[in-house]
Design an enzyme around this catalytic site. Sequence first.
Site, PDB file in Angstrom:
ATOM      1  N   ASP A 120      23.723  -3.738  10.488  1.00  0.00           N
ATOM      2  CA  ASP A 120      24.582  -4.893  10.737  1.00  0.00           C
ATOM      3  C   ASP A 120      25.990  -4.357  10.959  1.00  0.00           C
ATOM      4  OD1 ASP A 120      26.197  -7.206  10.437  1.00  0.00           O
ATOM      5  OD2 ASP A 120      24.724  -8.178   9.174  1.00  0.00           O
ATOM      6  N   HIS A 152      35.149 -10.953   9.236  1.00  0.00           N
ATOM      7  CA  HIS A 152      35.058 -12.320   9.749  1.00  0.00           C
ATOM      8  C   HIS A 152      36.401 -12.920  10.156  1.00  0.00           C
ATOM      9  CE1 HIS A 152      30.816 -13.423   8.000  1.00  0.00           C
ATOM     10  NE2 HIS A 152      30.808 -12.312   8.731  1.00  0.00           N
ATOM     11  N   GLU A 208      22.896 -14.695  13.722  1.00  0.00           N
ATOM     12  CA  GLU A 208      22.850 -14.193  12.341  1.00  0.00           C
ATOM     13  C   GLU A 208      23.941 -14.803  11.494  1.00  0.00           C
ATOM     14  OE1 GLU A 208      23.811 -11.396   8.959  1.00  0.00           O
ATOM     15  OE2 GLU A 208      25.078 -12.220  10.543  1.00  0.00           O
ATOM     16  N   GLU A 209      25.139 -14.933  12.058  1.00  0.00           N
ATOM     17  CA  GLU A 209      26.272 -15.383  11.270  1.00  0.00           C
ATOM     18  C   GLU A 209      26.091 -16.803  10.734  1.00  0.00           C
ATOM     19  OE1 GLU A 209      28.220 -13.429  10.151  1.00  0.00           O
ATOM     20  OE2 GLU A 209      28.838 -11.878  11.573  1.00  0.00           O
ATOM     21  N   ASP A 233      31.716  -6.012  12.401  1.00  0.00           N
ATOM     22  CA  ASP A 233      30.585  -6.909  12.136  1.00  0.00           C
ATOM     23  C   ASP A 233      30.389  -7.844  13.313  1.00  0.00           C
ATOM     24  OD1 ASP A 233      28.647  -8.563  11.072  1.00  0.00           O
ATOM     25  OD2 ASP A 233      29.977  -9.543   9.637  1.00  0.00           O
ATOM     26  N   HIS A 293      22.308  -7.589  14.756  1.00  0.00           N
ATOM     27  CA  HIS A 293      22.698  -8.846  15.397  1.00  0.00           C
ATOM     28  C   HIS A 293      23.928  -8.629  16.274  1.00  0.00           C
ATOM     29  CE1 HIS A 293      26.269 -10.498  13.129  1.00  0.00           C
ATOM     30  NE2 HIS A 293      25.842  -9.728  12.151  1.00  0.00           N
TER      31      HIS A 293
END
Length: 585
Positions: A454, A536, A425-426, A388, A378
């Site tokens: 990922d 994140h 995706e998130e 990520d 993604h």
Amino acid sequence: LVSSSGQTERSGTPLPLHTAKRAQRDASHALAQDPGACHAPDPPSAAALSSPSSPSDEEKPLEKLFLSVPSAAGARETLKDITGYDHLAGTEGCRKAALYVRNKLASALAAPGAGVVVEMHTPEVLLQYPVERSVSMVAPEIWEAPLTEDIVDSDTTSDTPWRNLTFNAYSANGNVTAEVVYANYGRPDDFEALEGLGVTVKGKVVMVRYGRCFRGLKVMNAERRGAAAVIIYSDPADDGFTQGKVYPDGPWRPRTGVQRGSAQFASLCAGDVARIYSKASALDLCGYATEDLVPKIPVLPMSWGDAEPILRRLGGADAPGGFQGGLDFPYKLGPGPSVVRVMVESTMKARAIWNVCAVVPGKHYGTEDDRMVLLGNHRDAWVFGASDPNSGTSAMIEVAKGIGRLLRKGWRPHRTMKICSWDGEEYGLLGSTAWGETYEEELRAKAVSYFNMDVAVAGTELVVGASPSLEKLVREAAASLTDPVSGKPLLEAWGGLIRTLGTGSDYTVFLDRIGIPSVDLAFKPQGSNSSYGLYHSVYDSFSWMERVGDPAFEYHALAARLWGLLAIRAAGRSVVEVHPPTVAG
């Protein structure tokens, strides 16, 4: 990520969309909720690690040529480009990133006569964006949480508006004032421990820490017990200073670092909760209405720096031993005397997202005999997403360059290859799920394997999850490569441990819904049971990767070699690479 159960190999007929799928999903959900049901995988047998098969004489020169292409310099260039701007799903930044990846794939795979095409798939989905949010202590003292991530001078992108817009997607809007109860990780057994001590969460603001189960499950567990709001914070015991040096001096979460993330109840039904792009609703597909797949209470993430004043002023019973975190005071359960006001205002928008798929035709492309090998990563990120997911994106482009080199030398795969950059995706695996559901009939008939990456690089320890039938293929590919740090064969440095896949990334629709054998690959921090510390946050940036994560970008290049080697062996060999004896064992 959601830990869940187990794995089903490819089935020949579609699963009934309601009763049977709900039973399978509920079994997975039970395991995801119960940490006692999840255990470390057994170590691989000596037979699994000894004498891996070598490539054939025909394969050796092709593989040598492929492996010569992925480079640290190329991966660095791509990562620097795509992390130069934020690219949250549904925003202009993510559309820009989609066009960038489309152009990079088209250039890398260009070969006369190969017939490569790069397609865009743009489903409309329901997305949420923050407008305003606050957390204020109103007793025993008056205080307002900053809810911001500090600017780091050495991190060139950290001064962004998104540092002041931390949020959990799909939170309900609301304004709640209530006493605080601390519920550890928010697992069912944590709430049972509270109940055993006479502590109720009904009508309370529940504070839970990240880790051990998916954030959506934490919220669902609290909501079902009557909580009025949930605050999810990052405790330093899990990914902060107790693990080592914090950013920018090390890889762990600093005082103001916040983990954003979706609070969707994805273990009930992954993908767009509204299924805007589909004739079938979430109720049709999963047995749950849209409103049952998102929280009905306000939810916010916090840094440990913001959480500390609230936790420090809690009273009530002493927290059980397993509840104690990394801050320098004994944790209490509450309720009170800390009383907080939690306010969340967000907006829901139906917006297009952009999946990008490069198609490399196989020898039977366009006929009933065609079969497919899928690769996916993604592209959307909560902010910049250096690790990520865009370490995986940069590895994907290096894979495409290597395959393009083979195509220009006249090589053609036996099976069609599709190399896909997913969006959304998130928020809850939106893009890959939409694509999988849209092309489900064709995928059931033709797809033989899916290889996911990922977080490609957040450390130096290879972590693999795979369907049992693909374990042998993974170990053999790892035996053909060298670990940059130890100089040992990657299989030896890694140890060959393969985990059972459940859900948590874009393989979910292919594995759990359609039944395609799948692999998920990542390099993570050595010996750490937690995610990398900047996960994140606004600090998951090119600056962090260049300074701390993978300064030489050698693991980016290694990730591309491993991923690509798996793909060309799966697509290029005349016999499909699956090994039923592994399943039987």
